[in-house]
Scaffold this motif. Structure first.
Motif, PDB file in Angstrom:
ATOM      1  N   ASP A   1       0.834  -1.196   0.000  1.00 45.89           N
ATOM      2  CA  ASP A   1       0.000   0.000   0.000  1.00 45.89           C
ATOM      3  C   ASP A   1       0.872   1.249   0.000  1.00 45.89           C
ATOM      4  OD1 ASP A   1       0.864   0.389   2.657  1.00 45.89           O
ATOM      5  OD2 ASP A   1      -0.941  -0.496   3.502  1.00 45.89           O
ATOM      6  N   VAL A   2       0.211   2.399  -0.124  1.00 45.14           N
ATOM      7  CA  VAL A   2       0.936   3.663  -0.267  1.00 45.14           C
ATOM      8  C   VAL A   2       1.818   3.927   0.946  1.00 45.14           C
ATOM      9  CG1 VAL A   2       0.685   6.167  -0.473  1.00 45.14           C
ATOM     10  CG2 VAL A   2      -0.782   4.642  -1.820  1.00 45.14           C
ATOM     11  N   ASP A   3       1.281   3.726   2.150  1.00 50.34           N
ATOM     12  CA  ASP A   3       2.054   3.980   3.362  1.00 50.34           C
ATOM     13  C   ASP A   3       3.308   3.110   3.410  1.00 50.34           C
ATOM     14  OD1 ASP A   3       1.709   5.318   6.276  1.00 50.34           O
ATOM     15  OD2 ASP A   3       2.578   3.312   6.481  1.00 50.34           O
ATOM     16  N   THR A   4       3.165   1.840   3.065  1.00 52.05           N
ATOM     17  CA  THR A   4       4.309   0.926   3.085  1.00 52.05           C
ATOM     18  C   THR A   4       5.376   1.347   2.081  1.00 52.05           C
ATOM     19  OG1 THR A   4       2.903  -0.919   3.788  1.00 52.05           O
ATOM     20  CG2 THR A   4       5.022  -1.478   2.785  1.00 52.05           C
ATOM     21  N   ARG A   5       4.951   1.767   0.896  1.00 47.21           N
ATOM     22  CA  ARG A   5       5.918   2.191  -0.121  1.00 47.21           C
ATOM     23  C   ARG A   5       6.723   3.400   0.366  1.00 47.21           C
ATOM     24  NH1 ARG A   5       4.597   0.232  -5.733  1.00 47.21           N
ATOM     25  NH2 ARG A   5       2.653  -0.931  -5.594  1.00 47.21           N
ATOM     26  N   PHE A   6       6.046   4.377   0.944  1.00 50.81           N
ATOM     27  CA  PHE A   6       6.762   5.559   1.436  1.00 50.81           C
ATOM     28  C   PHE A   6       7.717   5.180   2.572  1.00 50.81           C
ATOM     29  CE2 PHE A   6       3.947   8.036  -1.116  1.00 50.81           C
ATOM     30  CZ  PHE A   6       4.515   9.290  -1.237  1.00 50.81           C
ATOM     31  N   ALA A   7       7.288   4.265   3.424  1.00 50.01           N
ATOM     32  CA  ALA A   7       8.166   3.822   4.510  1.00 50.01           C
ATOM     33  C   ALA A   7       9.413   3.145   3.954  1.00 50.01           C
ATOM     34  CB  ALA A   7       7.408   2.873   5.440  1.00 50.01           C
ATOM     35  N   MET A   8       9.230   2.303   2.937  1.00 49.38           N
ATOM     36  CA  MET A   8      10.370   1.620   2.314  1.00 49.38           C
ATOM     37  C   MET A   8      11.369   2.626   1.745  1.00 49.38           C
ATOM     38  SD  MET A   8       8.288  -1.428   0.323  1.00 49.38           S
ATOM     39  CE  MET A   8       9.684  -1.921  -0.711  1.00 49.38           C
TER      40      MET A   8
ATOM     41  N   LYS B   1       3.885  12.138   6.641  1.00 56.61           N
ATOM     42  CA  LYS B   1       4.261  11.215   7.711  1.00 56.61           C
ATOM     43  C   LYS B   1       5.740  10.838   7.655  1.00 56.61           C
ATOM     44  CE  LYS B   1       3.083   6.578   9.493  1.00 56.61           C
ATOM     45  NZ  LYS B   1       2.154   5.426   9.319  1.00 56.61           N
ATOM     46  N   TYR B   2       6.239  10.605   6.448  1.00 51.24           N
ATOM     47  CA  TYR B   2       7.611  10.112   6.306  1.00 51.24           C
ATOM     48  C   TYR B   2       8.598  11.194   5.880  1.00 51.24           C
ATOM     49  CZ  TYR B   2       5.440   5.595   6.905  1.00 51.24           C
ATOM     50  OH  TYR B   2       4.735   4.529   7.424  1.00 51.24           O
ATOM     51  N   GLY B   3       8.122  12.442   5.794  1.00 54.62           N
ATOM     52  CA  GLY B   3       9.017  13.532   5.438  1.00 54.62           C
ATOM     53  C   GLY B   3       9.646  13.352   4.070  1.00 54.62           C
ATOM     54  N   LEU B   4       8.871  12.821   3.131  1.00 51.73           N
ATOM     55  CA  LEU B   4       9.381  12.490   1.811  1.00 51.73           C
ATOM     56  C   LEU B   4       8.543  13.233   0.766  1.00 51.73           C
ATOM     57  CD1 LEU B   4      11.590  10.512   0.703  1.00 51.73           C
ATOM     58  CD2 LEU B   4       9.726   8.905   0.280  1.00 51.73           C
ATOM     59  N   PRO B   5       9.047  14.330   0.211  1.00 50.04           N
ATOM     60  CA  PRO B   5       8.246  15.123  -0.725  1.00 50.04           C
ATOM     61  C   PRO B   5       8.020  14.396  -2.047  1.00 50.04           C
ATOM     62  CG  PRO B   5      10.489  15.927  -0.668  1.00 50.04           C
ATOM     63  CD  PRO B   5      10.401  14.895   0.422  1.00 50.04           C
ATOM     64  N   ILE B   6       6.910  14.712  -2.684  1.00 53.95           N
ATOM     65  CA  ILE B   6       6.586  14.173  -4.012  1.00 53.95           C
ATOM     66  C   ILE B   6       6.981  15.249  -5.018  1.00 53.95           C
ATOM     67  CG2 ILE B   6       4.782  13.178  -5.471  1.00 53.95           C
ATOM     68  CD1 ILE B   6       3.201  12.619  -2.861  1.00 53.95           C
ATOM     69  N   LEU B   7       8.234  15.267  -5.405  1.00 56.32           N
ATOM     70  CA  LEU B   7       8.773  16.365  -6.200  1.00 56.32           C
ATOM     71  C   LEU B   7       8.611  16.164  -7.699  1.00 56.32           C
ATOM     72  CD1 LEU B   7      12.061  17.274  -4.296  1.00 56.32           C
ATOM     73  CD2 LEU B   7       9.767  18.248  -4.052  1.00 56.32           C
ATOM     74  N   ALA B   8       8.249  14.958  -8.122  1.00 53.52           N
ATOM     75  CA  ALA B   8       8.072  14.688  -9.549  1.00 53.52           C
ATOM     76  C   ALA B   8       6.888  13.753  -9.727  1.00 53.52           C
ATOM     77  CB  ALA B   8       9.336  14.070 -10.147  1.00 53.52           C
ATOM     78  N   GLY B   9       6.292  13.836 -10.901  1.00 52.11           N
ATOM     79  CA  GLY B   9       5.195  12.952 -11.255  1.00 52.11           C
ATOM     80  C   GLY B   9       5.206  12.723 -12.749  1.00 52.11           C
ATOM     81  N   GLY B  10       4.270  11.925 -13.226  1.00 53.01           N
ATOM     82  CA  GLY B  10       4.236  11.684 -14.655  1.00 53.01           C
ATOM     83  C   GLY B  10       3.109  10.771 -15.056  1.00 53.01           C
ATOM     84  N   PHE B  11       2.769  10.837 -16.342  1.00 53.77           N
ATOM     85  CA  PHE B  11       1.716   9.988 -16.885  1.00 53.77           C
ATOM     86  C   PHE B  11       1.825  10.028 -18.405  1.00 53.77           C
ATOM     87  CE2 PHE B  11      -2.732   8.443 -17.361  1.00 53.77           C
ATOM     88  CZ  PHE B  11      -2.668   7.419 -16.429  1.00 53.77           C
ATOM     89  N   PHE B  12       1.022   9.178 -19.081  1.00 51.72           N
ATOM     90  CA  PHE B  12       1.009   9.153 -20.539  1.00 51.72           C
ATOM     91  C   PHE B  12      -0.337   9.655 -21.038  1.00 51.72           C
ATOM     92  CE2 PHE B  12      -0.006   5.002 -18.763  1.00 51.72           C
ATOM     93  CZ  PHE B  12      -1.203   4.676 -19.380  1.00 51.72           C
TER      94      PHE B  12
END
Length: 338
Positions: free
Chosen positions: A28-35, A63-74
């Motif tokens: 899940d999203v929380d687990t990915r950010f923790a990893m 929660k994890y102090g990890l910014p989402i500085l980039a994104g993308g899609f097609f």
């Protein structure tokens, strides 16, 4: 946020789809950010949240102090322009700096999009992105207009004539895997231009397309996925129609016996590594370089790592560690010349 010391700044992150150990994993999203936080080598997370998951991403980022500085899609032109604008507005909400844009080869009517259409779509997106503080970057990518690499400069010229500047997301794997690969060069008629010397794929050549994009200052974002010349097809990966994965990913570290389908040779990675070294050296030495960040993108899909039995995420950690070391070396080399 962790930063790399030196004259120029550069951040290293990871794309969200690469935060898996095995292709069949679905944390899940929380687990990915923790990893990603616990790995200790990534500055940011790279992902445009899927529909309905914006709040989950925002909570995990905080929660994890990890910014989402980039994104993308097609995106498919003639259909997905509203989706792109929505993604740019989401990016602003999240504090995202770069939106990576992949434009599909065919438009909504099934016709191949022209260089003019690409340039116009890019400039329209930039008008929105610039107002929102989000840099729009077009990616060099298979299944997109840019799979014929010769088109990139043509689009850059059209954008320049309109008073803009093309910003690219460079994923060198899409160039490197076509080296010595006539079957893959057939896509979009690239092979004739390669054989005539009009398009040069070899990064060790002064005339290579990747070197030209870097030296022209077009690369504002990058995805780091290891690949090798004539990259072996991913025989463990299958598309829904049963076709074998094209093979645009190579293990960064030697995989344990039985965890990958092909004998591994480290020296085959040198052309891909050379592109990354050129990019880092250019950024270290050129104050006008628009490059902001590099995201590792070792992913579990059919054309890439589907079926792999080694940890894709551990490979990303090793790759980010290597990139940081190469970046430090590029800065040290530049310091010697000052």
């Amino acid at each position: 946020m962790r930063t790399t010391a030196g004259r120029r700044s550069l951040l290293f992150g990871i794309t969200g789809t690469g935060v898996v150990h095995r292709p069949e994993d679905s944390p899940d999203v929380d687990t990915r950010f923790a990893m990603v936080r616990d790995a200790g080598v990534f500055d940011y997370y790279d992902r445009t949240p899927p529909t309905g998951e914006l709040d989950a991403y925002r909570r995990a980022s905080d929660k994890y102090g990890l910014p989402i500085l980039a994104g993308g899609f097609f995106y498919t032109l003639g259909r997905d322009e509203p989706l792109l604008e929505w993604h740019l507005r989401i990016a602003r909400e999240l504090g995202t700096r770069v939106q990576n844009v992949q434009l599909m080869t065919l438009d909504a009517s099934g016709l191949q999009i022209s260089d003019e259409a690409v340039a116009t779509a890019y400039l329209d997106a930039c008008e929105i992105g610039d107002r929102l503080g989000v840099a729009v970057c077009l990616e060099v990518h298979v299944n997109m207009w840019s799979e014929h690499f010769g088109r990139v400069q043509a689009v850059a010229d059209r954008v320049a004539r309109s008073g803009g500047r093309l910003r690219l997301t460079l994923d060198a794997s899409h160039v490197v895997f076509k080296i010595d690969n006539p079957a893959e060069q057939e896509v979009q008629g690239l092979r004739a231009d390669v054989e005539s010397g009009k398009v040069v794929l070899d990064p060790f050549s002064p005339a290579s397309v990747s070197r030209a994009w870097i030296e022209a200052g077009l690369v504002a974002h990058a995805h780091a996925r290891p690949a090798v010349p004539k990259n072996p097809p991913n025989v463990w990966g299958r598309h829904p129609d049963g076709k074998t994965g094209r093979g645009i990913q190579y293990p960064f570290r030697e995989p344990a016996p039985g965890t990958w389908h092909t004998p591994w040779r480290e020296e085959l990675l040198e052309p891909w590594k050379e592109v990354m070294r050129q990019l880092l050296a250019h950024h270290a030495s050129n104050p006008q370089s628009p490059l902001q960040m590099i995201s590792t993108e070792i992913i579990p899909f059919a054309d890439y790592g589907a079926g792999a039995r080694y940890s894709l995420f551990d490979d990303s950690i090793a790759l980010a560690t290597w990139l940081r070391a190469e970046w430090a070396a590029a800065q040290a080399m530049n310091d010697k010349t000052l």
